[in-house]
Design a protein around this motif. Structure first.
Motif, PDB file in Angstrom:
ATOM      1  N   PHE A 151       0.715  -1.259  -0.005  1.00  0.00           N
ATOM      2  CA  PHE A 151       0.074  -0.041  -0.080  1.00  0.00           C
ATOM      3  C   PHE A 151       0.800   1.197  -0.122  1.00  0.00           C
ATOM      4  CE2 PHE A 151      -2.978   3.103   1.226  1.00  0.00           C
ATOM      5  CZ  PHE A 151      -2.561   3.775   2.453  1.00  0.00           C
ATOM      6  N   SER A 152       1.747   1.254   0.623  1.00  0.00           N
ATOM      7  CA  SER A 152       2.354   2.421   1.066  1.00  0.00           C
ATOM      8  C   SER A 152       3.303   2.725  -0.205  1.00  0.00           C
ATOM      9  CB  SER A 152       3.360   2.533   2.205  1.00  0.00           C
ATOM     10  OG  SER A 152       4.572   1.544   2.085  1.00  0.00           O
ATOM     11  N   GLU A 153       3.771   1.883  -1.205  1.00  0.00           N
ATOM     12  CA  GLU A 153       4.457   2.037  -2.264  1.00  0.00           C
ATOM     13  C   GLU A 153       3.478   2.635  -3.459  1.00  0.00           C
ATOM     14  OE1 GLU A 153       7.596   2.625  -2.769  1.00  0.00           O
ATOM     15  OE2 GLU A 153       7.728   2.378  -0.652  1.00  0.00           O
ATOM     16  N   TRP A 154       2.330   2.204  -3.288  1.00  0.00           N
ATOM     17  CA  TRP A 154       1.171   2.612  -4.371  1.00  0.00           C
ATOM     18  C   TRP A 154       1.238   3.896  -4.775  1.00  0.00           C
ATOM     19  CZ3 TRP A 154      -1.607   2.797  -8.466  1.00  0.00           C
ATOM     20  CH2 TRP A 154      -2.914   3.411  -8.632  1.00  0.00           C
ATOM     21  N   PHE A 155       1.574   5.044  -3.620  1.00  0.00           N
ATOM     22  CA  PHE A 155       1.518   6.429  -3.818  1.00  0.00           C
ATOM     23  C   PHE A 155       2.706   6.689  -4.789  1.00  0.00           C
ATOM     24  CE2 PHE A 155      -0.808   6.504   0.154  1.00  0.00           C
ATOM     25  CZ  PHE A 155      -2.294   6.709  -0.362  1.00  0.00           C
ATOM     26  N   ASN A 156       3.941   6.140  -4.887  1.00  0.00           N
ATOM     27  CA  ASN A 156       5.062   6.199  -5.243  1.00  0.00           C
ATOM     28  C   ASN A 156       5.294   5.797  -6.751  1.00  0.00           C
ATOM     29  OD1 ASN A 156       5.456   7.500  -2.558  1.00  0.00           O
ATOM     30  ND2 ASN A 156       6.220   5.442  -1.859  1.00  0.00           N
ATOM     31  N   THR A 157       4.531   5.044  -7.100  1.00  0.00           N
ATOM     32  CA  THR A 157       4.388   4.469  -8.458  1.00  0.00           C
ATOM     33  C   THR A 157       3.892   5.510  -9.536  1.00  0.00           C
ATOM     34  OG1 THR A 157       1.995   3.760  -8.549  1.00  0.00           O
ATOM     35  CG2 THR A 157       3.824   2.166  -7.643  1.00  0.00           C
ATOM     36  N   SER A 158       4.405   5.184 -10.661  1.00  0.00           N
ATOM     37  CA  SER A 158       4.029   6.081 -11.707  1.00  0.00           C
ATOM     38  C   SER A 158       2.476   5.875 -12.380  1.00  0.00           C
ATOM     39  CB  SER A 158       4.698   5.992 -13.085  1.00  0.00           C
ATOM     40  OG  SER A 158       4.640   4.611 -13.473  1.00  0.00           O
ATOM     41  N   TYR A 159       1.993   4.643 -11.817  1.00  0.00           N
ATOM     42  CA  TYR A 159       0.632   4.378 -11.933  1.00  0.00           C
ATOM     43  C   TYR A 159      -0.409   5.291 -11.263  1.00  0.00           C
ATOM     44  CZ  TYR A 159       2.641   0.118 -14.227  1.00  0.00           C
ATOM     45  OH  TYR A 159       3.259  -0.623 -14.991  1.00  0.00           O
ATOM     46  N   HIS A 186       0.277   8.293 -10.217  1.00  0.00           N
ATOM     47  CA  HIS A 186       0.440   9.686 -10.910  1.00  0.00           C
ATOM     48  C   HIS A 186      -0.319   9.629 -11.978  1.00  0.00           C
ATOM     49  CE1 HIS A 186       2.801  11.353  -7.551  1.00  0.00           C
ATOM     50  NE2 HIS A 186       3.152  10.075  -7.390  1.00  0.00           N
ATOM     51  N   THR A 187      -0.196   8.647 -12.645  1.00  0.00           N
ATOM     52  CA  THR A 187      -1.234   8.481 -14.181  1.00  0.00           C
ATOM     53  C   THR A 187      -2.459   8.680 -13.749  1.00  0.00           C
ATOM     54  OG1 THR A 187       0.691   7.516 -15.179  1.00  0.00           O
ATOM     55  CG2 THR A 187      -1.487   7.413 -16.031  1.00  0.00           C
ATOM     56  N   LEU A 188      -2.900   7.684 -12.793  1.00  0.00           N
ATOM     57  CA  LEU A 188      -4.700   7.534 -12.452  1.00  0.00           C
ATOM     58  C   LEU A 188      -5.110   9.107 -11.821  1.00  0.00           C
ATOM     59  CD1 LEU A 188      -7.082   5.708 -12.187  1.00  0.00           C
ATOM     60  CD2 LEU A 188      -5.989   5.140  -9.795  1.00  0.00           C
ATOM     61  N   TYR A 189      -4.330   9.643 -11.021  1.00  0.00           N
ATOM     62  CA  TYR A 189      -4.666  10.976 -10.491  1.00  0.00           C
ATOM     63  C   TYR A 189      -4.228  12.196 -11.209  1.00  0.00           C
ATOM     64  CZ  TYR A 189      -6.449   8.099  -6.581  1.00  0.00           C
ATOM     65  OH  TYR A 189      -7.166   6.906  -5.958  1.00  0.00           O
ATOM     66  N   LYS A 190      -3.527  11.996 -12.541  1.00  0.00           N
ATOM     67  CA  LYS A 190      -3.295  13.108 -13.064  1.00  0.00           C
ATOM     68  C   LYS A 190      -4.159  14.400 -13.158  1.00  0.00           C
ATOM     69  CE  LYS A 190      -2.242  12.569 -17.529  1.00  0.00           C
ATOM     70  NZ  LYS A 190      -1.478  12.130 -18.609  1.00  0.00           N
ATOM     71  N   GLU A 225     -15.455  -0.288 -11.406  1.00  0.00           N
ATOM     72  CA  GLU A 225     -15.279   0.764 -12.751  1.00  0.00           C
ATOM     73  C   GLU A 225     -13.670   0.932 -13.457  1.00  0.00           C
ATOM     74  OE1 GLU A 225     -14.867   5.735 -12.945  1.00  0.00           O
ATOM     75  OE2 GLU A 225     -14.281   4.795 -11.152  1.00  0.00           O
ATOM     76  N   THR A 226     -13.813   0.937 -14.989  1.00  0.00           N
ATOM     77  CA  THR A 226     -12.524   0.687 -15.448  1.00  0.00           C
ATOM     78  C   THR A 226     -12.235   2.195 -15.996  1.00  0.00           C
ATOM     79  OG1 THR A 226     -13.159  -1.603 -16.137  1.00  0.00           O
ATOM     80  CG2 THR A 226     -11.741  -0.559 -17.680  1.00  0.00           C
ATOM     81  N   ILE A 227     -10.931   2.383 -15.883  1.00  0.00           N
ATOM     82  CA  ILE A 227     -10.450   3.879 -16.317  1.00  0.00           C
ATOM     83  C   ILE A 227      -9.365   3.615 -17.378  1.00  0.00           C
ATOM     84  CG2 ILE A 227      -9.551   6.076 -15.655  1.00  0.00           C
ATOM     85  CD1 ILE A 227     -11.160   5.827 -12.800  1.00  0.00           C
ATOM     86  N   GLN A 228      -9.440   4.140 -18.466  1.00  0.00           N
ATOM     87  CA  GLN A 228      -8.260   4.004 -19.296  1.00  0.00           C
ATOM     88  C   GLN A 228      -7.571   5.368 -19.367  1.00  0.00           C
ATOM     89  OE1 GLN A 228      -8.117   1.426 -21.546  1.00  0.00           O
ATOM     90  NE2 GLN A 228      -6.079   1.914 -22.221  1.00  0.00           N
ATOM     91  N   ARG A 229      -6.245   5.342 -18.956  1.00  0.00           N
ATOM     92  CA  ARG A 229      -5.441   6.620 -19.132  1.00  0.00           C
ATOM     93  C   ARG A 229      -4.223   6.250 -19.893  1.00  0.00           C
ATOM     94  NH1 ARG A 229      -8.415   9.841 -16.468  1.00  0.00           N
ATOM     95  NH2 ARG A 229      -8.765   9.807 -14.138  1.00  0.00           N
ATOM     96  N   GLU A 230      -4.183   6.947 -20.909  1.00  0.00           N
ATOM     97  CA  GLU A 230      -2.872   6.674 -21.932  1.00  0.00           C
ATOM     98  C   GLU A 230      -3.055   5.214 -22.307  1.00  0.00           C
ATOM     99  OE1 GLU A 230       0.267   8.037 -19.607  1.00  0.00           O
ATOM    100  OE2 GLU A 230      -0.726  10.039 -19.797  1.00  0.00           O
ATOM    101  N   ALA A 231      -2.015   4.362 -22.387  1.00  0.00           N
ATOM    102  CA  ALA A 231      -1.803   2.797 -22.620  1.00  0.00           C
ATOM    103  C   ALA A 231      -2.342   2.274 -21.539  1.00  0.00           C
ATOM    104  CB  ALA A 231      -0.629   2.372 -23.185  1.00  0.00           C
ATOM    105  N   PHE A 258      -6.804   0.715 -15.909  1.00  0.00           N
ATOM    106  CA  PHE A 258      -7.206   0.759 -14.316  1.00  0.00           C
ATOM    107  C   PHE A 258      -8.603  -0.179 -14.276  1.00  0.00           C
ATOM    108  CE2 PHE A 258      -4.392   4.223 -15.122  1.00  0.00           C
ATOM    109  CZ  PHE A 258      -3.087   3.926 -13.920  1.00  0.00           C
ATOM    110  N   ASN A 259      -8.612  -1.285 -13.554  1.00  0.00           N
ATOM    111  CA  ASN A 259      -9.664  -1.779 -13.110  1.00  0.00           C
ATOM    112  C   ASN A 259      -9.846  -1.499 -11.625  1.00  0.00           C
ATOM    113  OD1 ASN A 259     -10.966  -3.235 -15.580  1.00  0.00           O
ATOM    114  ND2 ASN A 259      -9.213  -4.156 -15.494  1.00  0.00           N
ATOM    115  N   ILE A 260     -11.050  -0.635 -11.213  1.00  0.00           N
ATOM    116  CA  ILE A 260     -10.907  -0.580  -9.798  1.00  0.00           C
ATOM    117  C   ILE A 260     -12.191  -0.998  -9.178  1.00  0.00           C
ATOM    118  CG2 ILE A 260     -11.129   1.872  -8.283  1.00  0.00           C
ATOM    119  CD1 ILE A 260      -9.646   3.235 -10.630  1.00  0.00           C
ATOM    120  N   LYS A 261     -12.142  -1.560  -7.869  1.00  0.00           N
ATOM    121  CA  LYS A 261     -13.142  -2.011  -7.107  1.00  0.00           C
ATOM    122  C   LYS A 261     -12.995  -1.397  -5.864  1.00  0.00           C
ATOM    123  CE  LYS A 261     -13.669  -6.762  -8.722  1.00  0.00           C
ATOM    124  NZ  LYS A 261     -12.844  -7.884  -8.733  1.00  0.00           N
TER     125      LYS A 261
END
Ligand SMILES: C[S@@+](CC[C@H](N)C(=O)[O-])C[C@H]1O[C@@H](n2cnc3c(N)ncnc32)[C@H](O)[C@@H]1O
Length: 243
Positions: free
Chosen positions: A8-16, A18-22, A159-165, A168-171
């Motif tokens: 969990f704590s590493e999720w915030f630091n991933t490029s994913y 930052h892409t999701l919350y752009k 929900e499914t969110i497409q960002r660039e390539a 994200f499948n989110i539950k």
């Protein structure tokens, strides 16, 4: 397909992340900061601790406005990234917010839901007590949290969110007092699973916490324009705290 689980704590630091919350971009963060420092009448000689600063977007902007800022975060990676922006008036350090801060400042900013991660309420309280300890007698603290009432009312379970390539499948679900987001990222042939988990802390619970931590709630806002808080319609729960 390769699959891995990230903590969990590493999720915030991933490029994913930052892409999701752009869309929660720097403009929004900077507008909020401008509104806050103007409302708080924070003169440029004040010192600010940006608690759980991530990669430092609020710290960097505050420093550009002339404040002396310390950004603190648990993530070594984020602090390493933020350090490239450091200067005499802007420093960063690795810090677990549950541990004493050993610093005195005029203001502590805790931004963008950087609270409510711990199972035990005592640890949330420890964070608030540390904040109280860190501010001068006439200091101020800002906690920018989600309005859990609205989030739960409008929770989209899947929900499914497409960002660039990326796909994200989110539950989302509320379990054991936590709003939990399970995020499955499909990155070409690889997939990754992450989890975001934030405690259901409503205004009443914050009131109890603050009383126990010897902090007073001076103002309550419901968005980054500092509109009044409304339990049903506000996106945020923003608390202005003093000793
Ligand atoms: C939602 S992010 C927000 C980051 C930053 N405030 C922003 O708005 O960009 C939450 C941050 O809390 C940090 N964090 C999580 N647990 C922490 C802890 N125990 N002590 C300090 N920071 C922590 C994470 O590493 C992450 O950077």
């Amino acid at each position: 397909m390769k699959q891995s689980k990230t903590w969990f704590s590493e999720w915030f630091n991933t490029s994913y992340y930052h892409t999701l919350y752009k869309h929660r971009n720097n403009d929004e963060a900077q507008r909020f900061i401008k509104n806050l420092v103007s409302f708080l009448k924070l003169s440029k000689d004040k010192t600010i601790l940006d608690l759980a600063c991530g990669k430092g977007r609020h710290s960097i902007f505050l420093n550009s406005l002339g404040y002396q800022v310390v950004g603190a975060d648990l993530s070594e990676n984020s602090i390493q990234h933020a350090n490239q922006f450091a200067n005499e008036q802007l420093t960063f350090k690795v810090q677990d917010m549950r541990e004493p801060f050993n610093i005195k400042v005029d203001a502590v900013f805790n931004m963008f839901t950087s609270f409510g991660y711990f199972d035990d309420d005592k640890e949330d309280l420890k964070v608030l007590s540390n904040i109280a300890q860190a501010i001068h007698t006439d200091g101020v603290a800002v906690v920018d949290y989600m309005n859990v009432h609205k989030v739960i009312q409008h929770l989209v379970p899947q929900e499914t969110i497409q960002r660039e390539a990326l796909e994200f499948n989110i539950k989302r679900h509320v379990t054991n007092g936590f709003i939990t987001k399970e995020i499955h990222v499909l990155d070409q042939e690889e997939s990754f699973n992450f989890q975001e988990r934030v405690k259901v802390i409503d205004l009443d619970k914050f009131k109890t916490y603050c009383e126990l931590a010897n902090l007073k709630i001076k103002h309550i806002f419901g968005d980054y324009n500092l509109s009044a808080f409304n339990k049903d319609t506000s996106d945020r729960l923003i608390l202005i705290l003093t000793k």
